[in-house]
Design an enzyme around this catalytic site. Sequence first.
Site, PDB file in Angstrom:
ATOM      1  N   ASP A 162      68.256  30.990  30.229  1.00 27.34           N
ATOM      2  CA  ASP A 162      68.303  32.360  29.702  1.00 27.34           C
ATOM      3  C   ASP A 162      69.296  32.478  28.545  1.00 27.34           C
ATOM      4  O   ASP A 162      70.142  33.359  28.533  1.00 27.34           O
ATOM      5  CB  ASP A 162      68.655  33.345  30.827  1.00 27.34           C
ATOM      6  CG  ASP A 162      67.698  33.229  32.008  1.00 27.34           C
ATOM      7  OD1 ASP A 162      67.736  32.194  32.705  1.00 27.34           O
ATOM      8  OD2 ASP A 162      66.903  34.154  32.234  1.00 27.34           O
ATOM      9  N   ASP A 191      63.394  31.175  29.374  1.00 30.22           N
ATOM     10  CA  ASP A 191      63.901  32.278  28.550  1.00 30.22           C
ATOM     11  C   ASP A 191      64.741  31.725  27.400  1.00 30.22           C
ATOM     12  O   ASP A 191      65.962  31.608  27.497  1.00 30.22           O
ATOM     13  CB  ASP A 191      64.692  33.305  29.374  1.00 30.22           C
ATOM     14  CG  ASP A 191      63.779  34.216  30.185  1.00 30.22           C
ATOM     15  OD1 ASP A 191      62.544  34.061  30.090  1.00 30.22           O
ATOM     16  OD2 ASP A 191      64.304  35.082  30.910  1.00 30.22           O
ATOM     17  N   TYR A 194      64.455  35.219  23.392  1.00 33.82           N
ATOM     18  CA  TYR A 194      64.453  36.681  23.577  1.00 33.82           C
ATOM     19  C   TYR A 194      63.986  37.410  22.317  1.00 33.82           C
ATOM     20  O   TYR A 194      64.384  38.540  22.046  1.00 33.82           O
ATOM     21  CB  TYR A 194      65.825  37.199  24.036  1.00 33.82           C
ATOM     22  CG  TYR A 194      66.135  36.817  25.464  1.00 33.82           C
ATOM     23  CD1 TYR A 194      66.520  35.524  25.781  1.00 33.82           C
ATOM     24  CD2 TYR A 194      66.005  37.738  26.506  1.00 33.82           C
ATOM     25  CE1 TYR A 194      66.772  35.152  27.093  1.00 33.82           C
ATOM     26  CE2 TYR A 194      66.253  37.372  27.822  1.00 33.82           C
ATOM     27  CZ  TYR A 194      66.635  36.082  28.108  1.00 33.82           C
ATOM     28  OH  TYR A 194      66.872  35.711  29.401  1.00 33.82           O
ATOM     29  N   ASN A 228      59.819  34.487  31.656  1.00 30.86           N
ATOM     30  CA  ASN A 228      59.024  35.661  31.294  1.00 30.86           C
ATOM     31  C   ASN A 228      59.145  35.997  29.809  1.00 30.86           C
ATOM     32  O   ASN A 228      58.232  36.575  29.221  1.00 30.86           O
ATOM     33  CB  ASN A 228      59.415  36.874  32.148  1.00 30.86           C
ATOM     34  CG  ASN A 228      60.902  37.093  32.190  1.00 30.86           C
ATOM     35  OD1 ASN A 228      61.662  36.168  32.465  1.00 30.86           O
ATOM     36  ND2 ASN A 228      61.339  38.314  31.923  1.00 30.86           N
ATOM     37  N   HIS A 313      61.687  29.220  36.780  1.00 32.27           N
ATOM     38  CA  HIS A 313      62.449  30.309  36.165  1.00 32.27           C
ATOM     39  C   HIS A 313      62.920  31.363  37.181  1.00 32.27           C
ATOM     40  O   HIS A 313      64.084  31.714  37.243  1.00 32.27           O
ATOM     41  CB  HIS A 313      61.629  30.983  35.065  1.00 32.27           C
ATOM     42  CG  HIS A 313      62.424  32.008  34.317  1.00 32.27           C
ATOM     43  ND1 HIS A 313      63.533  31.681  33.564  1.00 32.27           N
ATOM     44  CD2 HIS A 313      62.298  33.355  34.238  1.00 32.27           C
ATOM     45  CE1 HIS A 313      64.050  32.773  33.050  1.00 32.27           C
ATOM     46  NE2 HIS A 313      63.328  33.811  33.438  1.00 32.27           N
ATOM     47  N   HIS A 323      66.014  41.512  39.826  1.00 29.08           N
ATOM     48  CA  HIS A 323      64.866  40.636  40.084  1.00 29.08           C
ATOM     49  C   HIS A 323      64.785  40.247  41.550  1.00 29.08           C
ATOM     50  O   HIS A 323      64.300  39.162  41.900  1.00 29.08           O
ATOM     51  CB  HIS A 323      64.934  39.374  39.211  1.00 29.08           C
ATOM     52  CG  HIS A 323      65.000  39.672  37.745  1.00 29.08           C
ATOM     53  ND1 HIS A 323      64.052  40.423  37.104  1.00 29.08           N
ATOM     54  CD2 HIS A 323      65.906  39.324  36.793  1.00 29.08           C
ATOM     55  CE1 HIS A 323      64.372  40.524  35.814  1.00 29.08           C
ATOM     56  NE2 HIS A 323      65.477  39.880  35.615  1.00 29.08           N
ATOM     57  N   VAL A 351      67.941  35.661  36.676  1.00 28.03           N
ATOM     58  CA  VAL A 351      69.052  36.560  36.992  1.00 28.03           C
ATOM     59  C   VAL A 351      70.253  36.104  36.160  1.00 28.03           C
ATOM     60  O   VAL A 351      70.643  34.937  36.227  1.00 28.03           O
ATOM     61  CB  VAL A 351      69.389  36.510  38.493  1.00 28.03           C
ATOM     62  CG1 VAL A 351      70.579  37.413  38.795  1.00 28.03           C
ATOM     63  CG2 VAL A 351      68.173  36.924  39.308  1.00 28.03           C
ATOM     64  N   HIS A 352      70.818  37.033  35.381  1.00 27.83           N
ATOM     65  CA  HIS A 352      71.815  36.635  34.385  1.00 27.83           C
ATOM     66  C   HIS A 352      73.209  36.573  34.988  1.00 27.83           C
ATOM     67  O   HIS A 352      74.109  37.340  34.642  1.00 27.83           O
ATOM     68  CB  HIS A 352      71.760  37.583  33.194  1.00 27.83           C
ATOM     69  CG  HIS A 352      70.410  37.598  32.538  1.00 27.83           C
ATOM     70  ND1 HIS A 352      69.937  38.621  31.772  1.00 27.83           N
ATOM     71  CD2 HIS A 352      69.407  36.673  32.568  1.00 27.83           C
ATOM     72  CE1 HIS A 352      68.716  38.338  31.347  1.00 27.83           C
ATOM     73  NE2 HIS A 352      68.373  37.167  31.826  1.00 27.83           N
TER      74      HIS A 352
HETATM   75 FE   LIG Z   1      63.770  35.853  32.851  1.00 28.72          FE
END
Ligand SMILES: [Fe+2]
Length: 461
Positions: A162, A191, A194, A228, A313, A323, A351-352
């Site tokens: 991410d 990811d 972005y 995603n 992911h 999420h 999940v960040h």
């Molecule tokens: Fe994602």
Amino acid sequence: MGGKSFGAAALLLILLNVAHGGKTSPFMRKVRRTEDMPLHSDVFAAPSGYNAPQQVHITIGDHVGRAMIVSWVTVDEPGNSLVQYWSEDSSQKREVAKGNHVTYRFFNYSSGFIHHCTLRDLEFNKKYYYEIGIGHTIRQFWFMTPPEVHPDAPYTFGLIGDLGQTFDSNTTLAHYESNPHKGQAVLFVGDLSYADNHPNHDNVRWDTWGRFVERNTAYQPWIWATGNHELDYAPELGETEPFKPFKHRYHVPYKASGSTEPFWYSVKIASAHIIVLASYSAYGKYTPQYEWLEAELKKVDRSKTPWLIVLVHSPWYNSYTYHYMEGESMRVMFEPWFVKYKVDVVFAGHVHAYERSERISNIEYNLVNGRCGPVKDLSAPVYVNIGDGGNIEGLATNMTNPQPEYSAYREASFGHAIFEIKNKTHAHYSWHRNEDDFAVTADSMWFFNRVWHPVDDSTTN
Ligand SMILES: [Fe+2]
């Protein structure tokens, strides 16, 4: 605070941690806005010279590490897709490989000329130099091929997820590059750019991302999983082909492992068998991904590749509120196989924030028996959530409380991780937060191989 009361507070903290099994780090990062670096940032600068290759990246090009896919973009004209390359000890006897180029359109954006060229029959464990841009502006890079697949071959993977292209993303990449553990390849859990967070999925942000990460992706293979943010599904823009920008820009060796799509595949590197799964492609029974994984797990030979690593992911175990349970349907489909085949570790993103689980499984559940809940399981993988690369959407800071038993360590900070395979039985894992100095380890664990040394390796016992 007096010594006595401090001691009591420390004891209380320890007791609280023991009570919940795992640890929720109290580390507080200073709050600042997470925003993409402006387009004029130096990390996005295009290389000088007519038709100079840019956005250079490499990945493993076959099933065992004897091939490398080199990809780059030219913008002035197609040029050619030639790669000249030579090994360090070949006194510059050059070989030439020929690839091809593709282009795509996305809404009102037209891509540059995206070149892909596979270098084959490379020698293992060797430094190669390569040049691209022949005939216009030549740029030179180098890479190391992995050692031959062997049960005791040591190898060091970086873990990034991410990532995006914010100031924090830049810090994450810089920390990975400066980590004294020296990752040799990156396992990327999805990811990437972005770009879809910009108006009309502004694909210029795919280009800037490619230029930003080139300082690493041109020199070591990144193993790509899709998230995603690679979907770029935008019917409101007339864009209905999922993964269109990703598929054109990032080639992976999926055919080498019998896969039919670039979103799920496997590669063997040194002593590791790495399986990449696709959270955003069908995985129900009878689907191509399901059938492929079922066959693939039977092919894994732990006497040759003791370490079985999965990238996906969307996490199956995650105790943040973001999420939450999005990975649940895939877990229900595939978790019994992961336990049966003794997967060592699953790396996920999405999940960040950062989280590491105990070895747990939840495979007893069915609609009639009522048994449902993760239990300690020494045949199960450790689940690591490494979606903390630092993208434009910011940190996931809200956690479910109390911390579930299965969660060994969690912290809402940006960072990266290192998985350092020492031999067939031991691997050292460490997580590094961006706020620390380069050599600092914030969370770590000695992994014991699930086939060759399947004893309890929990850090909270
Ligand atoms: Fe994602």
